[in-house]
Write a protein that holds these residues in place. Structure first.
Motif, PDB file in Angstrom:
ATOM      1  N   GLY A 143      22.026  -7.777   9.488  1.00 50.59           N
ATOM      2  CA  GLY A 143      20.876  -7.404   8.678  1.00 50.59           C
ATOM      3  C   GLY A 143      20.662  -5.908   8.767  1.00 50.59           C
ATOM      4  O   GLY A 143      21.580  -5.117   8.526  1.00 50.59           O
ATOM      5  N   SER A 144      19.465  -5.488   9.147  1.00 51.78           N
ATOM      6  CA  SER A 144      19.143  -4.070   9.258  1.00 51.78           C
ATOM      7  C   SER A 144      19.453  -3.493  10.632  1.00 51.78           C
ATOM      8  O   SER A 144      19.271  -2.286  10.858  1.00 51.78           O
ATOM      9  N   LEU A 145      19.920  -4.324  11.543  1.00 51.75           N
ATOM     10  CA  LEU A 145      20.072  -3.922  12.938  1.00 51.75           C
ATOM     11  C   LEU A 145      21.505  -3.535  13.269  1.00 51.75           C
ATOM     12  O   LEU A 145      22.457  -4.250  12.923  1.00 51.75           O
ATOM     13  N   GLU A 146      21.646  -2.411  13.951  1.00 55.73           N
ATOM     14  CA  GLU A 146      22.941  -1.962  14.457  1.00 55.73           C
ATOM     15  C   GLU A 146      23.004  -2.206  15.954  1.00 55.73           C
ATOM     16  O   GLU A 146      22.073  -1.878  16.694  1.00 55.73           O
ATOM     17  N   VAL A 147      24.108  -2.778  16.409  1.00 57.61           N
ATOM     18  CA  VAL A 147      24.293  -3.093  17.820  1.00 57.61           C
ATOM     19  C   VAL A 147      24.730  -1.835  18.577  1.00 57.61           C
ATOM     20  O   VAL A 147      25.648  -1.134  18.155  1.00 57.61           O
ATOM     21  N   VAL A 148      24.048  -1.569  19.693  1.00 52.52           N
ATOM     22  CA  VAL A 148      24.360  -0.406  20.527  1.00 52.52           C
ATOM     23  C   VAL A 148      24.662  -0.906  21.939  1.00 52.52           C
ATOM     24  O   VAL A 148      23.765  -1.402  22.640  1.00 52.52           O
ATOM     25  N   PHE A 149      25.906  -0.797  22.369  1.00 50.20           N
ATOM     26  CA  PHE A 149      26.288  -1.218  23.709  1.00 50.20           C
ATOM     27  C   PHE A 149      25.607  -0.312  24.730  1.00 50.20           C
ATOM     28  O   PHE A 149      25.724   0.917  24.656  1.00 50.20           O
ATOM     29  N   SER A 150      24.875  -0.893  25.669  1.00 51.26           N
ATOM     30  CA  SER A 150      24.044  -0.104  26.588  1.00 51.26           C
ATOM     31  C   SER A 150      24.006  -0.744  27.967  1.00 51.26           C
ATOM     32  O   SER A 150      22.946  -1.146  28.452  1.00 51.26           O
ATOM     33  N   PRO A 151      25.164  -0.858  28.634  1.00 52.22           N
ATOM     34  CA  PRO A 151      25.219  -1.525  29.933  1.00 52.22           C
ATOM     35  C   PRO A 151      24.555  -0.711  31.032  1.00 52.22           C
ATOM     36  O   PRO A 151      24.214   0.462  30.857  1.00 52.22           O
ATOM     37  N   GLY A 152      24.416  -1.353  32.165  1.00 47.60           N
ATOM     38  CA  GLY A 152      23.825  -0.717  33.338  1.00 47.60           C
ATOM     39  C   GLY A 152      22.826  -1.645  33.976  1.00 47.60           C
ATOM     40  O   GLY A 152      22.987  -2.059  35.123  1.00 47.60           O
ATOM     41  N   HIS A 153      21.768  -1.968  33.241  1.00 47.38           N
ATOM     42  CA  HIS A 153      20.839  -2.982  33.755  1.00 47.38           C
ATOM     43  C   HIS A 153      21.590  -4.286  33.957  1.00 47.38           C
ATOM     44  O   HIS A 153      21.479  -4.941  34.990  1.00 47.38           O
ATOM     45  N   SER A 154      22.362  -4.669  32.965  1.00 40.34           N
ATOM     46  CA  SER A 154      23.314  -5.762  33.071  1.00 40.34           C
ATOM     47  C   SER A 154      24.651  -5.269  32.526  1.00 40.34           C
ATOM     48  O   SER A 154      24.717  -4.271  31.808  1.00 40.34           O
ATOM     49  N   VAL A 155      25.699  -5.975  32.882  1.00 46.12           N
ATOM     50  CA  VAL A 155      27.044  -5.455  32.630  1.00 46.12           C
ATOM     51  C   VAL A 155      27.405  -5.404  31.142  1.00 46.12           C
ATOM     52  O   VAL A 155      28.213  -4.586  30.718  1.00 46.12           O
ATOM     53  N   GLY A 156      26.798  -6.255  30.326  1.00 39.17           N
ATOM     54  CA  GLY A 156      27.114  -6.277  28.896  1.00 39.17           C
ATOM     55  C   GLY A 156      25.890  -6.114  28.019  1.00 39.17           C
ATOM     56  O   GLY A 156      25.873  -6.546  26.865  1.00 39.17           O
ATOM     57  N   HIS A 157      24.870  -5.461  28.547  1.00 38.28           N
ATOM     58  CA  HIS A 157      23.597  -5.259  27.848  1.00 38.28           C
ATOM     59  C   HIS A 157      23.816  -4.540  26.512  1.00 38.28           C
ATOM     60  O   HIS A 157      24.631  -3.629  26.400  1.00 38.28           O
ATOM     61  N   VAL A 158      23.061  -4.965  25.486  1.00 37.73           N
ATOM     62  CA  VAL A 158      23.056  -4.268  24.205  1.00 37.73           C
ATOM     63  C   VAL A 158      21.626  -3.996  23.767  1.00 37.73           C
ATOM     64  O   VAL A 158      20.686  -4.681  24.184  1.00 37.73           O
ATOM     65  N   ALA A 159      21.476  -2.966  22.932  1.00 42.36           N
ATOM     66  CA  ALA A 159      20.216  -2.653  22.269  1.00 42.36           C
ATOM     67  C   ALA A 159      20.443  -2.776  20.769  1.00 42.36           C
ATOM     68  O   ALA A 159      21.582  -2.925  20.300  1.00 42.36           O
ATOM     69  N   PHE A 160      19.357  -2.701  20.002  1.00 37.98           N
ATOM     70  CA  PHE A 160      19.438  -2.850  18.550  1.00 37.98           C
ATOM     71  C   PHE A 160      18.631  -1.741  17.874  1.00 37.98           C
ATOM     72  O   PHE A 160      17.444  -1.572  18.163  1.00 37.98           O
ATOM     73  N   LEU A 161      19.284  -1.010  16.982  1.00 36.37           N
ATOM     74  CA  LEU A 161      18.641   0.062  16.232  1.00 36.37           C
ATOM     75  C   LEU A 161      18.383  -0.412  14.809  1.00 36.37           C
ATOM     76  O   LEU A 161      19.327  -0.793  14.099  1.00 36.37           O
ATOM     77  N   ASP A 162      17.121  -0.395  14.381  1.00 40.31           N
ATOM     78  CA  ASP A 162      16.787  -0.743  12.999  1.00 40.31           C
ATOM     79  C   ASP A 162      17.099   0.454  12.123  1.00 40.31           C
ATOM     80  O   ASP A 162      16.468   1.513  12.242  1.00 40.31           O
ATOM     81  N   THR A 163      18.087   0.311  11.270  1.00 39.19           N
ATOM     82  CA  THR A 163      18.553   1.437  10.466  1.00 39.19           C
ATOM     83  C   THR A 163      17.574   1.833   9.371  1.00 39.19           C
ATOM     84  O   THR A 163      17.733   2.883   8.751  1.00 39.19           O
ATOM     85  N   ARG A 164      16.552   1.022   9.139  1.00 41.57           N
ATOM     86  CA  ARG A 164      15.556   1.362   8.124  1.00 41.57           C
ATOM     87  C   ARG A 164      14.613   2.464   8.606  1.00 41.57           C
ATOM     88  O   ARG A 164      14.223   3.342   7.825  1.00 41.57           O
TER      89      ARG A 164
END
Length: 242
Positions: A130-151
């Motif tokens: 959808g409008s969300l881009e996946v951003v790999f952001s490990p550290g807190h957990s080994v495969g943690h991701v964040a989501f950026l709303d491109t809108r």
């Protein structure tokens, strides 16, 4: 659950003032990011989506800790046709595999929360849902991701940062709310991810624990500096001992 809106598209759902999950409005319905805890919150999440007037059409997960996937199985039972997605590295944790790869720091065991629900698909860096881009952001957990709303560049950052108890990068101990620090896998990698998320220049920071922050760059910079200083001090102490 307390519901807090940020614009027209993002709704923070908060349980007990501590645990957040998010509904993101899309053309076809809501994307639910994380599922809160415990399992009983599934019905509350469904009720809030109904009040807001749209169905939940997909579930995206930042990482496999209990306060982020605790009601996943109950939600999946209620919404069996709704796809569920998590990063491939976190999917291993969800399936009960807590082993570390040889290339990963071995100094702390991985936390996880086994689920019966299996992901429908896996999330990779740069994917668009959808409008969300996946951003790999490990550290807190080994495969943690964040989501950026491109809108509007709202950033749903899971536990890469916290604001409850004070704005902090994952791994920085905050006495008023220490749980994210205690469950962080690797502080150095969390710091790298925090810098990466800051470079996205988000307009809003939405996290797993605490209130949302508008125009959060200055607060993120300060939090990064605190962890940088802590790790630098630790490194100097280790060199002195050696």
């Amino acid at each position: 659950m307390k519901v807090t809106a940020a614009g027209d598209n993002l709704f923070q759902l908060t349980y007990l003032g501590m645990v957040n999950c998010y509904l993101v409005r899309e053309d076809d319905g809501f994307t639910l990011i994380d599922t809160a805890w415990p399992a009983s919150q599934a019905q509350a999440i469904l009720a809030e989506a109904k009040k807001l007037g749209l169905p939940i059409v997909r579930i995206l997960l930042t990482h496999d800790h209990s306060d982020h996937v605790g009601s996943l199985d109950a939600l999946h039972a209620a919404l069996p046709d709704v796809p569920v997605a998590i990063s491939g590295r976190e999917a291993r944790l969800m399936a009960g595999d807590v082993s570390l790869d040889p290339s990963e720091p071995q100094d702390k065991k991985l936390g996880n929360y086994p689920c019966q629900t299996k992901p429908t698909f896996l999330l990779n860096e740069g994917d668009r849902i959808g409008s969300l881009e996946v951003v790999f952001s490990p550290g807190h957990s080994v495969g943690h991701v964040a989501f950026l709303d491109t809108r509007d560049r709202s950033l749903i950052a899971g536990d890469a940062f916290q604001t409850l108890g004070g704005v902090a990068v994952a791994g920085t101990f905050k006495p008023l709310f220490p749980l994210p620090a205690l469950s962080t896998w690797n502080k150095g990698i969390a710091l790298e991810s925090a810098r990466k998320l800051l470079a996205l220049q988000p307009s809003l920071l939405a996290i797993g624990h605490g209130r949302m922050l508008s125009q959060p760059q200055a607060a993120m910079e300060r939090a990064i500096y605190v962890l940088e200083r802590e790790l630098s001090q630790k490194q100097r102490e280790q060199m002195h001992v050696a």
